[in-house]
Scaffold this active site. Sequence first.
Site, mmCIF file in Angstrom:
data_model
loop_
_atom_site.group_PDB
_atom_site.id
_atom_site.type_symbol
_atom_site.label_atom_id
_atom_site.label_comp_id
_atom_site.label_asym_id
_atom_site.label_seq_id
_atom_site.Cartn_x
_atom_site.Cartn_y
_atom_site.Cartn_z
ATOM 1 N N GLY A 11 -2.492 -4.570 -1.471
ATOM 2 C CA GLY A 11 -1.388 -3.092 -1.360
ATOM 3 C C GLY A 11 -2.362 -2.290 -2.492
ATOM 4 C CB ILE A 16 2.780 1.174 -6.815
ATOM 5 C CG1 ILE A 16 4.044 1.618 -6.608
ATOM 6 C CG2 ILE A 16 3.347 0.235 -8.250
ATOM 7 C CD1 ILE A 16 4.695 0.579 -6.008
ATOM 8 C CG ASN A 105 8.078 -6.983 4.168
ATOM 9 O OD1 ASN A 105 7.005 -6.143 3.827
ATOM 10 N ND2 ASN A 105 8.640 -5.917 4.562
ATOM 11 C CG ASP A 159 15.526 -2.025 -11.283
ATOM 12 O OD1 ASP A 159 16.052 -1.755 -10.090
ATOM 13 O OD2 ASP A 159 14.965 -2.933 -10.086
ATOM 14 C CG HIS A 187 14.190 -4.100 -6.348
ATOM 15 N ND1 HIS A 187 13.953 -3.117 -7.739
ATOM 16 C CD2 HIS A 187 13.299 -3.588 -5.900
ATOM 17 C CE1 HIS A 187 13.118 -1.899 -8.049
ATOM 18 N NE2 HIS A 187 13.241 -1.721 -6.131
HETATM 19 P P1 NAI Z 1 2.376 2.880 -0.354
HETATM 20 O O1 NAI Z 1 3.428 2.504 1.227
HETATM 21 O O2 NAI Z 1 2.140 3.612 -0.903
HETATM 22 O O3 NAI Z 1 1.462 1.469 -0.134
HETATM 23 C C1 NAI Z 1 1.751 0.382 0.125
HETATM 24 C C2 NAI Z 1 -0.022 -0.449 0.558
HETATM 25 O O4 NAI Z 1 0.137 -1.543 0.860
HETATM 26 C C3 NAI Z 1 -0.519 0.494 1.845
HETATM 27 O O5 NAI Z 1 -1.739 1.374 1.389
HETATM 28 C C4 NAI Z 1 -0.760 -0.273 2.905
HETATM 29 O O6 NAI Z 1 -1.392 -0.485 3.497
HETATM 30 C C5 NAI Z 1 -0.868 -2.447 1.778
HETATM 31 N N1 NAI Z 1 0.130 -3.106 2.404
HETATM 32 C C6 NAI Z 1 1.234 -2.695 3.974
HETATM 33 N N2 NAI Z 1 0.862 -4.587 4.312
HETATM 34 C C7 NAI Z 1 0.029 -4.941 3.466
HETATM 35 C C8 NAI Z 1 -0.955 -6.428 3.158
HETATM 36 N N3 NAI Z 1 0.141 -7.590 4.311
HETATM 37 N N4 NAI Z 1 -1.179 -6.985 2.804
HETATM 38 C C9 NAI Z 1 -2.177 -5.784 2.270
HETATM 39 N N5 NAI Z 1 -2.052 -4.444 1.713
HETATM 40 C C10 NAI Z 1 -0.617 -4.140 2.589
HETATM 41 O O7 NAI Z 1 3.694 1.554 -1.772
HETATM 42 P P2 NAI Z 1 3.805 1.971 -2.787
HETATM 43 O O8 NAI Z 1 4.580 3.785 -2.856
HETATM 44 O O9 NAI Z 1 2.542 1.702 -3.528
HETATM 45 O O10 NAI Z 1 5.190 0.280 -3.067
HETATM 46 C C11 NAI Z 1 4.456 -0.496 -2.526
HETATM 47 C C12 NAI Z 1 5.579 -1.801 -2.412
HETATM 48 O O11 NAI Z 1 6.058 -1.839 -3.942
HETATM 49 C C13 NAI Z 1 6.885 -0.913 -1.348
HETATM 50 O O12 NAI Z 1 7.213 -2.521 -1.318
HETATM 51 C C14 NAI Z 1 7.810 -0.295 -2.382
HETATM 52 O O13 NAI Z 1 9.291 -0.621 -2.114
HETATM 53 C C15 NAI Z 1 7.885 -1.837 -3.635
HETATM 54 N N6 NAI Z 1 8.503 -0.361 -4.750
HETATM 55 C C16 NAI Z 1 8.791 -2.006 -5.664
HETATM 56 C C17 NAI Z 1 9.626 -1.641 -6.821
HETATM 57 C C18 NAI Z 1 10.227 -3.301 -7.426
HETATM 58 O O14 NAI Z 1 10.795 -2.920 -8.727
HETATM 59 N N7 NAI Z 1 10.495 -4.377 -7.656
HETATM 60 C C19 NAI Z 1 9.576 -0.295 -7.302
HETATM 61 C C20 NAI Z 1 8.808 0.546 -6.184
HETATM 62 C C21 NAI Z 1 8.545 0.185 -5.626
#
Ligand code: NAI
Length: 324
Positions: A11, A16, A105, A159, A187
């Site tokens: 990603g 992030i 996913n 969290d 989460h």
């Molecule tokens: P974002 O949408 O800005 O970036 C996600 C990236 O992942 C994109 O560049 C996309 O092309 C890429 N991606 C999608 N499928 C993929 C694959 N199969 N292989 C490789 N890359 C792939 O999202 P952001 O804001 O960076 O968040 C990323 C994830 O983290 C989200 O699922 C979000 O819900 C999660 N998250 C989890 C938290 C936690 O506490 N566990 C906290 C905050 C966010």
Amino acid sequence: NKLPKNVVVTGAAGQICYSLLFRLAKGDVFGTRQPLRLHLLDLPQAQQAVRGVVMELEDCAFPLLTNVVITDDPKIAFKDVDAGFLVGSRPRSKGMERRDLLSANADIFRIQGRALSEAAKRDAKILVVGNPANTNAMILGDNAPDFPTENITSMIRLDHNRALTQLARRAGVAVGDIEKFVVWGNHSPTMFADWSHALVDGRPLSELIGDETWYRNTLIPEVARRGTAIIEARGSSSAASAANAAIDHMRDWVHGSKGDWVSMGLRSDGAYGIPEGLVFGMPAICKSGQYERVVDLQFGQFAKQMLERTITELSEEREAVRGS
Ligand code: NAI
């Protein structure tokens, strides 16, 4: 001179990673004397954006960053890695049901599980951040037959950190004064921010705050709603704080947690009535590159109910992806 560590980050074009990659390259996780090679994985349509991020990494002239690989192939990304931050996942699109999100996913993490199993070093430390993080981590492990599942963890640290600040503020102490606090479970809004074992200077935090109603009716729901509150205020989801939590999680795993508890999503061994195989937020103590689960804790009635709630949700997620 130390040999570089290979670190896969998925990603990489996302928000992030726009914070995470720079802090990693600076040395915030593995230390300021540990050179790194980054393996950046993202989808084919995001490759150009990743190249842009890499141009910025180059422009930081980080002394520790020896090489960057950009790829859309999980097998290349996971090759010989020592650590992995699995941030990329499929976001929920308009009209998408939760079940469809889980199954989209599941497909991603099945493929990455096989790549991890085939290509990564056996002692690689893996952190799943992409949501639904717990269930994604479970699927990753289920599909990585030759990789030790205890090295696959999920992130609940954001969290944990969110709750810690609110608790410290309410108690009038510093964040670092609170010990043995933990967030259990998924989460998601069912997570259980548990202060029942938390101490400040040897004294129960609950006693110091002395307001069970605030804890139950304000702290717990506010931590659960914090992600939504940030989206409402900022117009996009938490990114820098999520990257920071990922860094905290991995840094403590690598360097130790100085005897204190940290919250980590770990594969359940059946303890505390958590069904075996679920990846569940729970307390651990990190030391010498390993974590140890905190065992034999006792719970009151309220805590038991809260645990049950998040167990139910994660069991349902497991059921939903089973046949998908
Ligand atoms: P974002 O949408 O800005 O970036 C996600 C990236 O992942 C994109 O560049 C996309 O092309 C890429 N991606 C999608 N499928 C993929 C694959 N199969 N292989 C490789 N890359 C792939 O999202 P952001 O804001 O960076 O968040 C990323 C994830 O983290 C989200 O699922 C979000 O819900 C999660 N998250 C989890 C938290 C936690 O506490 N566990 C906290 C905050 C966010």
